[in-house]
Design an enzyme around this catalytic site. Structure first.
Site, PDB file in Angstrom:
ATOM      1  N   SER A 259       0.817  -1.196   0.000  1.00 41.62           N
ATOM      2  CA  SER A 259       0.000   0.000   0.000  1.00 41.62           C
ATOM      3  C   SER A 259       0.862   1.263   0.000  1.00 41.62           C
ATOM      4  CB  SER A 259      -0.949  -0.073   1.191  1.00 41.62           C
ATOM      5  OG  SER A 259      -2.071   0.700   0.938  1.00 41.62           O
ATOM      6  N   HIS A 401      -7.466  -5.914   0.321  1.00 41.52           N
ATOM      7  CA  HIS A 401      -6.264  -5.078   0.429  1.00 41.52           C
ATOM      8  C   HIS A 401      -5.451  -5.528   1.643  1.00 41.52           C
ATOM      9  CE1 HIS A 401      -4.101  -1.294  -0.075  1.00 41.52           C
ATOM     10  NE2 HIS A 401      -4.246  -1.046   1.212  1.00 41.52           N
TER      11      HIS A 401
HETATM   12  C1  GTR Z   1      -5.615   3.951   1.588  1.00 34.33           C
HETATM   13  C2  GTR Z   1      -5.109   4.902   0.570  1.00 34.33           C
HETATM   14  C3  GTR Z   1      -4.182   4.201  -0.345  1.00 34.33           C
HETATM   15  C4  GTR Z   1      -3.221   3.285   0.401  1.00 34.33           C
HETATM   16  C5  GTR Z   1      -3.724   2.767   1.708  1.00 34.33           C
HETATM   17  C6  GTR Z   1      -2.713   2.290   2.741  1.00 34.33           C
HETATM   18  O1  GTR Z   1      -6.605   4.472   2.374  1.00 34.33           O
HETATM   19  O2  GTR Z   1      -6.178   5.483  -0.087  1.00 34.33           O
HETATM   20  O3  GTR Z   1      -3.534   5.059  -1.207  1.00 34.33           O
HETATM   21  O4  GTR Z   1      -1.989   3.835   0.511  1.00 34.33           O
HETATM   22  O5  GTR Z   1      -4.544   3.577   2.357  1.00 34.33           O
HETATM   23  O6  GTR Z   1      -1.571   2.650   2.785  1.00 34.33           O
HETATM   24  O7  GTR Z   1      -3.127   1.485   3.558  1.00 34.33           O
END
Ligand code: GTR
Length: 419
Positions: A259, A401
């Site tokens: 991320s 994610h």
């Molecule tokens: C989210 C963000 C992403 C990503 C993520 C993270 O909310 O929108 O760009 O970086 O967080 O790092 O967990």
């Protein structure tokens, strides 16, 4: 007159049945990944101001990588290294991640703990990096595991965007976000630090962290380095420490992140050529995903929620992504011909899996310039089937994610082919 007996040779028989067999095989062959229509409908309803539909991706032309700013074609690795790559680095620094300060601070390392771990198979260290500049100091800790083996081990530096996994916690319980025991078992040394310990992950966190310590107050504020770059800088300081150890081979070093950590990892490898492999997991907007697709998270959204990650200039491209002088395929090009692995997750449409994949193949021309093979098929691989070709690797995992053990497994399989 009786008919002559019909003789089916084995060849005729095979000729008859093979189209049927091929058809059956085609029908069961897993197809290229596509987002689930239910998920698309669901996300579109819940976050209606963002696009999750492939049909609504705007038409776009990616900026050409092998054409210099003056319009001349880049035909050799020498032209790439002396002209185009520096040009692109400068554009990414000014427009996206910021310029790192020229200052070379003094960095000392204190080993706080050292222990033989994992049934005698590895040595674990807890280390503190102390960065000194003009009488002020900033410190951050990191955890290292090194396999106890005869040959120097390759090193995987993990930029952890969630928390610091201390030596003791890593020994007590394997954390899937950084499965140290599993990594060491595969013959790698590994180190992990927490992003916020290097530079706070807060819009108003400037008064702490390495940026505050090292920035020249007279430099142009709008193009100064931001947190993503500072975290990548932290990864390089961990590599500095490890490079001095006889048990580690610094010519085989990877930087890994998930991320925001994945965005930082790609930029870390662009800035520091000692990283010969970069792994970005679900990095999305500002990471591996193409900004021009405006799919899921957009430049406008990321720069307003996380203004401290990017230069002020990046925010100016909100809604006018086609005016960006670069796009994220060129971030991957900057790492070529070193190895790059991009990973997506099926349900993480916010990070735009297809945009992440397309950026990877959008860098194929630079790998080719170096005579390196890399992924170049425009169709994505099926869900859960890694595609590893030459210097690049990709997989899309089922699920959300996250950075999971399965992601690590695919990545380590790829790393084994590169190291
Ligand atoms: C989210 C963000 C992403 C990503 C993520 C993270 O909310 O929108 O760009 O970086 O967080 O790092 O967990």
């Amino acid at each position: 007159m009786p008919h002559p007996p019909r003789i089916f040779t084995l060849t005729t028989l095979l000729l008859i049945i093979s189209p049927v067999a091929n058809f059956a095989q085609e029908a069961t062959k897993p197809t290229a990944w596509q987002a689930s229509p239910e998920l698309v409908a669901n996300k579109s309803k819940r976050k209606s101001e963002f696009n999750y539909r492939e049909t609504l991706v705007p038409d776009y032309d990616l900026p050409a990588t092998l054409v210099a700013g003056d319009g001349s074609a880049i035909r050799s690795t020498e032209q790439w290294e002396t002209t185009r790559r520096p040009e692109l680095m400068q554009l990414f620094r000014e427009e996206v991640y910021g310029l790192r300060p020229a200052t070379q601070p003094r960095v000392r390392y204190e080993t706080l703990e050292r222990q033989t771990v994992f049934d005698g198979k590895a040595t674990g260290l807890q280390v503190k990096a102390l960065i000194e500049h003009q009488g002020k100091e900033h410190a951050f800790e990191f955890t290292v595991f090194i396999p106890n083996q005869d040959n120097p081990a390759p090193l995987l530096v993990h930029i952890n965007n969630r928390y610091l996994i201390s030596l003791q916690s890593a020994i007590q319980k394997e954390d899937p976000f950084w499965p140290a025991r599993m990594i060491v078992k595969r013959g790698y040394a590994t180190a992990s630090f927490h992003t916020s310990d290097v530079d706070p992950d807060q819009a108003d966190g400037y008064e702490k962290g390495v940026r505050c310590l090292l920035d020249d107050p007279d430099s142009d504020l709008s193009t100064r380095w931001r947190s993503l770059s500072a975290w990548g800088w932290g990864a390089s300081r961990v590599l500095d420490f490890a490079a001095e150890l006889k048990s580690i081979d610094p010519t085989r070093a990877a930087v890994i992140g998930h991320s925001r950590g994945g965005k930082a990892a790609l930029w870390a490898a662009a800035e520091d050529p000692r990283f010969t492999l970069a792994y970005s997991n679900n990095s999305g907007c500002g990471g591996a995903a193409l900004s021009r697709r405006r799919f899921g998270e957009t430049v406008g959204r990321i720069t307003s929620v996380f203004p401290h990650w990017f230069t002020d200039r990046f925010a100016n491209y909100a809604g006018r992504e086609d005016q960006l002088p670069i796009d994220q395929h060129q971030l991957i090009s900057l790492i070529a011909p070193r190895s790059v692995y991009v990973a997506s997750a099926d349900q993480d449409l916010w990070a735009d899996p297809r945009g992440e994949y397309l950026a990877l193949i959008g860098a194929a021309d630079v790998f080719e310039l170096y005579g390196e093979t890399s992924i170049s098929q425009t169709t994505m691989p099926p869900l859960g089937e890694p595609r590893h070709i030459g210097a690049t690797g990709y997989h899309i995992r089922g699920g959300k994610h996250n950075l999971t053990e399965l992601d690590w497994k695919h990545f380590l399989d790829f790393a084994a082919t590169r190291f």
